[in-house]
Design a protein around this motif. Structure first.
Motif, PDB file in Angstrom:
ATOM      1  N   GLY A 194      25.288 -47.618 -48.480  1.00 59.45           N
ATOM      2  CA  GLY A 194      26.562 -47.943 -49.110  1.00 59.45           C
ATOM      3  C   GLY A 194      26.452 -48.699 -50.415  1.00 59.45           C
ATOM      4  O   GLY A 194      27.457 -49.054 -51.005  1.00 59.45           O
ATOM      5  N   ALA A 195      25.254 -48.985 -50.915  1.00 58.61           N
ATOM      6  CA  ALA A 195      25.101 -49.761 -52.149  1.00 58.61           C
ATOM      7  C   ALA A 195      25.213 -48.825 -53.351  1.00 58.61           C
ATOM      8  O   ALA A 195      24.363 -47.978 -53.565  1.00 58.61           O
ATOM      9  N   TRP A 196      26.272 -48.984 -54.133  1.00 58.63           N
ATOM     10  CA  TRP A 196      26.542 -48.073 -55.259  1.00 58.63           C
ATOM     11  C   TRP A 196      26.124 -48.641 -56.609  1.00 58.63           C
ATOM     12  O   TRP A 196      26.145 -47.917 -57.607  1.00 58.63           O
ATOM     13  N   GLN A 197      25.802 -49.904 -56.698  1.00 62.12           N
ATOM     14  CA  GLN A 197      25.528 -50.475 -58.015  1.00 62.12           C
ATOM     15  C   GLN A 197      24.258 -49.895 -58.626  1.00 62.12           C
ATOM     16  O   GLN A 197      23.239 -49.773 -57.969  1.00 62.12           O
ATOM     17  N   GLY A 198      24.343 -49.543 -59.910  1.00 60.95           N
ATOM     18  CA  GLY A 198      23.189 -49.031 -60.628  1.00 60.95           C
ATOM     19  C   GLY A 198      23.543 -47.814 -61.461  1.00 60.95           C
ATOM     20  O   GLY A 198      24.671 -47.334 -61.469  1.00 60.95           O
ATOM     21  N   GLY A 199      22.542 -47.316 -62.163  1.00 55.63           N
ATOM     22  CA  GLY A 199      22.735 -46.151 -63.021  1.00 55.63           C
ATOM     23  C   GLY A 199      22.535 -44.853 -62.260  1.00 55.63           C
ATOM     24  O   GLY A 199      21.958 -44.820 -61.172  1.00 55.63           O
ATOM     25  N   TYR A 200      23.021 -43.769 -62.838  1.00 60.20           N
ATOM     26  CA  TYR A 200      22.852 -42.448 -62.226  1.00 60.20           C
ATOM     27  C   TYR A 200      22.858 -41.372 -63.299  1.00 60.20           C
ATOM     28  O   TYR A 200      23.368 -41.561 -64.411  1.00 60.20           O
ATOM     29  N   ALA A 201      22.277 -40.229 -62.972  1.00 62.43           N
ATOM     30  CA  ALA A 201      22.301 -39.049 -63.836  1.00 62.43           C
ATOM     31  C   ALA A 201      22.413 -37.834 -62.937  1.00 62.43           C
ATOM     32  O   ALA A 201      21.858 -37.818 -61.828  1.00 62.43           O
ATOM     33  N   ALA A 230      27.833 -28.870 -66.442  1.00 61.73           N
ATOM     34  CA  ALA A 230      27.869 -30.095 -67.246  1.00 61.73           C
ATOM     35  C   ALA A 230      26.794 -31.067 -66.790  1.00 61.73           C
ATOM     36  O   ALA A 230      26.402 -31.082 -65.614  1.00 61.73           O
ATOM     37  N   LEU A 231      26.328 -31.879 -67.721  1.00 63.91           N
ATOM     38  CA  LEU A 231      25.450 -33.003 -67.414  1.00 63.91           C
ATOM     39  C   LEU A 231      26.294 -34.269 -67.368  1.00 63.91           C
ATOM     40  O   LEU A 231      27.240 -34.419 -68.150  1.00 63.91           O
ATOM     41  N   ARG A 232      25.953 -35.174 -66.460  1.00 66.04           N
ATOM     42  CA  ARG A 232      26.736 -36.406 -66.294  1.00 66.04           C
ATOM     43  C   ARG A 232      25.799 -37.595 -66.125  1.00 66.04           C
ATOM     44  O   ARG A 232      24.726 -37.480 -65.540  1.00 66.04           O
ATOM     45  N   GLY A 233      26.228 -38.740 -66.641  1.00 58.38           N
ATOM     46  CA  GLY A 233      25.481 -39.977 -66.444  1.00 58.38           C
ATOM     47  C   GLY A 233      26.419 -41.163 -66.515  1.00 58.38           C
ATOM     48  O   GLY A 233      27.527 -41.070 -67.051  1.00 58.38           O
ATOM     49  N   GLY A 234      25.986 -42.284 -65.942  1.00 57.55           N
ATOM     50  CA  GLY A 234      26.837 -43.465 -65.971  1.00 57.55           C
ATOM     51  C   GLY A 234      26.201 -44.643 -65.273  1.00 57.55           C
ATOM     52  O   GLY A 234      25.029 -44.611 -64.877  1.00 57.55           O
TER      53      GLY A 234
END
Length: 199
Positions: A43-50, A73-77
């Motif tokens: 359940g830990a969502w904190q951090g970057g993703y691609a 599409a490419l996505r990041g956040g």
């Protein structure tokens, strides 16, 4: 009598030899508990993703046929988490296009990019969320040939399958406002299915 005494002595001597080492204590093998490596909490969502997504979209232009089509599409956040509340910033870029055949050739919307903020709730590995963003794209063809932009709102849900991998589904609506070349409004709806790798 002599034979009885000799027999008794022999029995005592044999028993004494057998007991000379004493009673052997039972040997206990040490019990080693298996080492369990705890996985990161799902359940830990904190951090970057691609990640990436597949989409299908429809563009409506008042008074004209709809444009539609698929894209990738490419996505990041990056997401921040406080308790069950998750706030994130992200962006995606769609390489596909929505199109239709008009008199004089193909009319299409392509090169759509979006930056967005989202707010979600951590529900034990599930992350339902709402997003608000800004989208720009290129409208190209015999009827409209200009850059368009507008606000985008979306609803989605992301689901973690491992500590690093998650899948998501999202729907969004973009209002491009008034198309200068036509003096009419245009908007876009999209459905997206994607995966993210979370760092």
């Amino acid at each position: 009598m002599k034979k009885i005494l000799l027999s008794t002595a022999a029995v005592v001597a044999t028993a004494g030899a057998a007991l000379a080492g004493g009673v052997a204590a039972p040997v206990m093998e040490p019990v080693i508990a298996p080492v369990v490596v705890a996985a990161a909490p799902v359940g830990a969502w904190q951090g970057g993703y691609a990640g990436a997504n597949l989409s299908w979209g429809k563009v409506g232009i008042d008074g004209y046929d709809d444009l539609d089509g698929a894209g990738i599409a490419l996505r990041g956040g990056y997401d921040w988490q406080n308790g069950n509340t998750v706030f994130g910033l992200g962006a995606d870029y769609d390489f596909g296009k929505q199109k239709a055949d008009f008199v004089g050739g193909e009319q299409a919307l392509k090169n759509a990019g979006t930056v967005f903020a989202r707010l979600g709730y951590d529900a034990n590995g599930w992350l339902p969320y709402a997003s608000l963003g800004y989208t720009w794209a290129k409208m190209e063809g015999p009827v409209v040939n200009e850059n368009v932009d507008g606000y985008t709102i979306g609803l989605g849900v992301e689901r973690k399958f491992t500590p690093n991998w998650a899948g998501y589904a999202e729907i969004s609506h973009t209002d491009f406002g008034n198309i200068d070349a036509l003096g009419v409004d245009a908007d876009m709806q999209k459905i997206k299915l994607g995966v993210n790798y979370r760092f």
